[in-house]
Design a protein around this motif. Structure first.
Motif, PDB file in Angstrom:
ATOM      1  N   ALA A   1       2.880   8.921   2.368  1.00  0.00           N
ATOM      2  CA  ALA A   1       3.202   7.385   3.111  1.00  0.00           C
ATOM      3  C   ALA A   1       4.836   7.335   3.498  1.00  0.00           C
ATOM      4  CB  ALA A   1       2.831   6.615   2.040  1.00  0.00           C
ATOM      5  N   SER A   2       5.719   7.683   2.583  1.00  0.00           N
ATOM      6  CA  SER A   2       6.781   7.554   3.106  1.00  0.00           C
ATOM      7  C   SER A   2       7.708   8.888   2.330  1.00  0.00           C
ATOM      8  CB  SER A   2       7.620   6.436   2.154  1.00  0.00           C
ATOM      9  OG  SER A   2       9.129   6.519   2.080  1.00  0.00           O
ATOM     10  N   GLY A   3       7.553   9.222   1.031  1.00  0.00           N
ATOM     11  CA  GLY A   3       8.518  10.105   0.440  1.00  0.00           C
ATOM     12  C   GLY A   3       9.710   9.240   0.161  1.00  0.00           C
ATOM     13  N   THR A   4      10.687   9.568  -0.984  1.00  0.00           N
ATOM     14  CA  THR A   4      11.641   8.916  -1.524  1.00  0.00           C
ATOM     15  C   THR A   4      12.600  10.106  -1.878  1.00  0.00           C
ATOM     16  OG1 THR A   4      10.617   8.601  -3.448  1.00  0.00           O
ATOM     17  CG2 THR A   4      10.826   6.611  -2.109  1.00  0.00           C
ATOM     18  N   GLY A   5      12.106  11.200  -2.497  1.00  0.00           N
ATOM     19  CA  GLY A   5      12.864  12.477  -2.522  1.00  0.00           C
ATOM     20  C   GLY A   5      13.610  12.866  -1.152  1.00  0.00           C
TER      21      GLY A   5
ATOM     22  N   ASN B   1       0.846  -1.242   0.082  1.00  0.00           N
ATOM     23  CA  ASN B   1       0.004  -0.010  -0.176  1.00  0.00           C
ATOM     24  C   ASN B   1       0.839   1.111   0.246  1.00  0.00           C
ATOM     25  OD1 ASN B   1      -1.211   2.450   1.635  1.00  0.00           O
ATOM     26  ND2 ASN B   1      -3.122   1.206   1.348  1.00  0.00           N
ATOM     27  N   HIS B   2       0.618   2.184  -0.927  1.00  0.00           N
ATOM     28  CA  HIS B   2       1.314   3.498  -0.931  1.00  0.00           C
ATOM     29  C   HIS B   2       0.585   4.732  -0.433  1.00  0.00           C
ATOM     30  CE1 HIS B   2       4.660   1.670  -3.354  1.00  0.00           C
ATOM     31  NE2 HIS B   2       3.717   0.850  -3.675  1.00  0.00           N
ATOM     32  N   THR B   3      -0.590   4.578   0.004  1.00  0.00           N
ATOM     33  CA  THR B   3      -0.938   6.061   0.571  1.00  0.00           C
ATOM     34  C   THR B   3      -2.273   5.538   1.409  1.00  0.00           C
ATOM     35  OG1 THR B   3      -2.454   7.852  -0.266  1.00  0.00           O
ATOM     36  CG2 THR B   3      -2.810   5.965  -1.444  1.00  0.00           C
TER      37      THR B   3
HETATM   38  C1  GPK Z   1       1.442   6.828  -3.585  1.00  0.00           C
HETATM   39  F1  GPK Z   1      -0.995   6.283  -3.564  1.00  0.00           F
HETATM   40  C2  GPK Z   1       0.256   6.487  -4.084  1.00  0.00           C
HETATM   41  C3  GPK Z   1       0.115   6.940  -5.725  1.00  0.00           C
HETATM   42  O1  GPK Z   1      -0.668   6.620  -6.224  1.00  0.00           O
HETATM   43  N1  GPK Z   1       1.367   7.341  -6.304  1.00  0.00           N
HETATM   44  C4  GPK Z   1       2.510   7.711  -5.473  1.00  0.00           C
HETATM   45  O2  GPK Z   1       3.481   8.222  -6.173  1.00  0.00           O
HETATM   46  C5  GPK Z   1       3.700   7.606  -3.576  1.00  0.00           C
HETATM   47  N2  GPK Z   1       2.566   7.455  -4.113  1.00  0.00           N
HETATM   48  C6  GPK Z   1       3.543   8.361  -1.987  1.00  0.00           C
HETATM   49  O3  GPK Z   1       2.651   9.301  -2.006  1.00  0.00           O
HETATM   50  C7  GPK Z   1       4.831   8.283  -1.346  1.00  0.00           C
HETATM   51  O4  GPK Z   1       4.820   8.944  -0.264  1.00  0.00           O
HETATM   52  C8  GPK Z   1       5.902   7.246  -1.418  1.00  0.00           C
HETATM   53  O5  GPK Z   1       7.004   7.526  -1.170  1.00  0.00           O
HETATM   54  C9  GPK Z   1       5.813   6.690  -2.840  1.00  0.00           C
HETATM   55  O6  GPK Z   1       4.541   6.263  -3.195  1.00  0.00           O
HETATM   56  C10 GPK Z   1       6.567   5.254  -2.935  1.00  0.00           C
HETATM   57  O7  GPK Z   1       6.050   4.371  -2.176  1.00  0.00           O
END
Ligand code: GPK
Length: 817
Positions: free
Chosen positions: A657-661, A361-363
């Motif tokens: 969720a995390s950020g990678t930048g 899950n990313h968000t």
């Molecule tokens: C999360 F749900 C999503 C999406 O549809 N697209 C996207 O780029 C991002 N994200 C998060 O917003 C970041 O916080 C996170 O680092 C990145 O996904 C990778 O996990």
């Protein structure tokens, strides 16, 4: 580890001749006049040939190992440019520099000719590409699977201060990195109906009747690991019509009608949806998702059958990672194949599915949790809707057994929401997987405690965390040659594949000579960026100012607006007191807004308006400059991030969720100003509280503040600087000819409760910026903190992340040497 010796098949001696030959034979072009794009292409084909040879030479070991493999399914990959990444990973840099020079070019100029492969929106797609690099480097047997869009993410132009979108026809001038496998087409079905029949043994079965078909063609992009010993394959599907065009219609003179079905089919892989959150209810998007899933599962099962074992061993041979819910229809598709085509019993098939899939899950943004109207899904994929309903029915029996009589719980957990009749893809992914992970510790906690607590109670141990990571090859070794050289000179080259080794830099933070070299590397990168900005926008920026950077997608929760409020406040302070004791600053902001995201586009316009005003004001222009960087993308990030000194990571706590930048900046020695959100928390723990500027509400405080009914008006009334900045924006100070332009932004803040709590964090943000200024005025202390940031970033390598996935989720061992 010493620098890898170039194996024979790299054949650097003939490189120059090969380049010329490819210019002639593939591009069909003259060598004169010596056009850099032609020579870039020639070099690319020469590298491609070596890469393919290397892949053929090494894949045997990979196949022979018979080990379990992972399939990383993602609707997005964001590789950016390939040339320099291939060259660095394959250890061919010196040879290529020489060959380019012999032909009268610099390698860097040739590399600038390449267009980004922008097949993703942002963090999620770039993460997938970092994981490809790390899987190849760490020898984790696996494949990436995605879609080869004809058009990637749009190009952003700024016209009169506004974002305009242009189609990204990235393959127009050829794509040397894409290997079309025209001989391996698969058929993918859509529409039609589900038909029951009785088999010869008298068993009731189902098949998919009267479906339309589309062809899926695999196109491979090879990803060499660092050291060039292992190559991972990224297989992207392109859609092709199964019929070409209707000969009958054509013979009757209806040429355009005959082309219709062909166009309808090929639309599937035409364009990437430019939203960084799900698009609700667009049939073409659902067809894209199923297209990826159906073609990929066919490929996986073909490979599984070829290797021998039966389906009971499938989960021992195959792990499938779902990158967000976008490919979740795979759960229903694998069930369909196992039950309808391979004739396994439901329970047996279901056990296989659950052991095979895992979901990332990313968000947690509620508006981003993907759902599909059941009737739309049933029209496009009739049999899948039946299968999902059956999965749901059996699942709810489980829920009822655990919590008898609790109908509310059943409704909340149901895969098909009984109230809205929408299919909740996250629920399907959770139920159909053996592991579900968030992408930073805070995010995973929020998933368990706030978003899916009832699933967590039902499936203890299923929810887990894998904090994101970034590849140090692209994001330090390749993007920041000045700093990489300095690091390697002091601690040797092993950090490129073992990032924890950067900790050996820690004692050097106390060494004034090393600090001087460190500053010189940063200055070189700042000059490089200044040249780039001058070239792209005609604007000069001064490398002797603090480079303060926020680059990422435009989103209200990321709070570019809070950054603007700081800029406006600093502007006001400087106008009042030209001798204010703060370092001169250049504020750089970049990012694309989804084309339909009204508020995000307004915020871009606000940034460009503030920039125009500030940069034209002679009283402050030597102390403050503001730049909007058009068309932020991977190749631009490679120039911007190494030059940054201050990294803005200021989302509302609990929302990123995390950020990678954030990781890329800190790895390159920028200090972070940020909230306790996403991976910022873990970055703070790693680099030390005194080497980062943390401010603002915590996630828990954000929740409590909202619950108590936050009143932005009171806050604004109590803060004169905040009131002044908002007033200037609201009155049209920055856009005198259109004074109401930013009224919608202010309405959101002042009349609709300021959901993202910009006003609540404003004062804390300014105080953190005061601390930034104070530290920057002490260059030795700032540099020491910068070194400590880089030195402590080892944990955030994507090598660590994929090894965690391999061990805890995929149950896969990396291959030996
Ligand atoms: C999360 F749900 C999503 C999406 O549809 N697209 C996207 O780029 C991002 N994200 C998060 O917003 C970041 O916080 C996170 O680092 C990145 O996904 C990778 O996990």
């Amino acid at each position: 580890m010493a620098k890898p010796a170039a194996p024979d098949f790299h054949q650097l001696e003939s490189l120059g001749e090969d380049i010329k030959r490819y210019v002639l034979s593939i591009l069909g072009n003259d060598l004169y006049p010596p056009d850099p794009f032609r020579y870039y292409s020639g070099l690319a084909y020469a590298i491609r040939e070596r890469l393919i040879r290397m892949w053929l030479a090494t894949q045997a070991s990979y196949y022979d190992s018979m080990s379990k493999r992972v399939y990383y399914l993602s609707m997005e990959f964001l590789p950016g440019r390939f040339l320099m990444n291939y060259i660095t990973n394959m250890g061919m840099e010196d040879g290529c520099r020489q060959a380019a020079a012999d032909l009268g070019f610099s390698l860097d100029d040739l590399a600038e000719e390449e267009r980004d492969a922008g097949l993703g929106n942002g963090g999620l797609g770039r993460l997938a590409s970092c994981y490809m690099d790390s899987m190849a480097t760490q020898r984790i047997p696996g494949y990436g699977y995605g879609i080869l869009y004809d058009y990637g993410l749009f190009h952003q132009r700024i016209v009169n201060g506004w974002q305009e979108e242009e189609a990204d026809n990235w393959r127009r001038h050829g794509s040397p990195w894409v290997i079309d496998r025209v001989e391996h087409l698969y058929e993918v079905k859509f529409y039609g109906r589900s038909e029951a029949y009785t088999d010869p043994q008298g068993v009731l079965r189902y098949r998919w009747a009267e479906a339309d078909t589309v062809m899926a063609m695999p196109c491979d992009i090879l990803i060499p690991g660092h050291g060039g010993k292992h190559v991972t394959n990224m297989r992207l599907w392109a859609a092709a019509s199964s019929t070409g065009f209707s000969l009958r219609d054509f013979n009757q003179g209806d040429f355009l009608g005959a082309m219709q079905s062909k166009i309808h089919s090929e639309n599937i892989s035409k364009v990437l949806y430019p939203n960084d959150e799900p698009i609700q209810g667009k049939e073409l998007r659902l067809r894209q998702q199923y297209f990826l899933v159906a073609a990929t599962l066919r490929d996986i099962i073909r490979r599984h059958k070829k290797s021998g074992p039966g389906f009971d061993e499938f989960p021992d041979q195959v792990a499938i990672q779902l990158n967000d819910t976008h490919p979740t229809i795979a759960v229903a598709e694998l069930m369909r194949i196992l039950v309808d085509e391979e004739f396994l019993g439901w329970d047996e098939a279901w056990a296989i599915c659950r052991r095979t899939f895992a979901y990332t899950n990313h968000t947690v943004l509620p508006e981003a949790l993907e759902t599909w109207p059941a009737d739309l899904l049933g029209r496009v994929l009739p049999r899948h809707l039946e299968i999902i309903a059956e999965i749901d029915r059996r699942f709810l029996l489980e829920v009822a057994a655990a919590h008898p009589g609790d109908q509310g719980r059943q409704n909340r957990l149901a895969i098909i929401d009984p109230a809205s009749r929408r299919v909740r893809m996250a629920h399907l992914a959770i139920v159909g997987s053996h592991k579900v992970n968030g992408v930073a510790r805070l995010h995973s906690d929020i998933l368990r405690e706030k978003v899916f607590p009832e699933f967590d109670a039902l499936y203890p141990g299923k929810f887990t965390n894998v904090t994101n990571g970034i590849t140090p090859r692209r994001w330090l070794l390749q993007a920041n040659p000045a700093l990489s050289r300095l690091i390697t000179a002091r601690i040797g080259p092993d950090w490129t594949t073992d990032l924890d080794r950067l900790a050996e830099l820690l004692p050097l933070a106390e060494d004034p000579d090393f600090r001087k070299d460190w500053r010189a590397a940063k200055r070189e990168n700042k000059k490089r960026l200044a040249r780039y900005v001058l070239r792209k926008s005609g604007m000069g920026i001064n490398p002797d100012t603090l480079f303060d950077v926020q680059v990422k997608r435009m989103h209200e929760y990321k709070r570019q607006f809070l950054n603007v409020l700081h800029v406006v406040t600093l502007y006001n302070r400087l106008r009042r007191d030209p001798h204010l004791a703060v370092p001169p600053r250049t504020v750089l902001i970049g990012g694309k807004a989804a084309p339909g995201y009204f508020m995000a586009k307004r915020i871009i316009r606000l940034i460009t308006a503030v920039a125009e005003t500030v940069n034209a004001d002679d009283a402050v222009r030597s102390r403050l400059r503001v730049v909007f960087l058009p068309n932020y993308c991977v190749s631009q990030a490679e120039k911007v991030i190494p030059a940054a000194e201050l990294s803005q990571q200021i989302s509302t706590a609990g929302m990123e969720a995390s950020g990678t930048g954030n990781m890329k900046f800190a790895l390159n020695g920028a200090l972070t100003i940020g909230t306790l959100d996403g991976a910022n928390i873990e970055i703070m723990e790693a680099v030390g509280r005194e080497n980062i500027f943390i401010f603002g509400l915590t996630a828990k405080e954000v929740e409590a503040t909202r619950a108590a009914g936050y009143d932005p008006g009171r806050r604004v009334a109590a803060d004169a600087e905040l009131a002044e900045a908002l007033d200037m924006i609201g009155r049209g100070y920055f856009t005198p000819s259109e004074p109401d332009l930013f009224a919608p932004i202010l309405d959101n803040l002042l009349r609709h409760g300021d959901y993202y709590l910009v006003t609540a964090d404003y004062r804390a943000c300014l105080e953190a910026q005061d601390a930034v200024n104070a530290l920057y005025l002490d260059p030795e202390a700032w540099t020491a903190a910068s070194i400590r940031n880089t030195a402590n970033m080892g944990f955030f390598s994507s090598d660590r992340a994929v090894l965690e996935y391999a061990k805890n989720i995929w149950n896969i061992e990396p291959l030996g040497e």
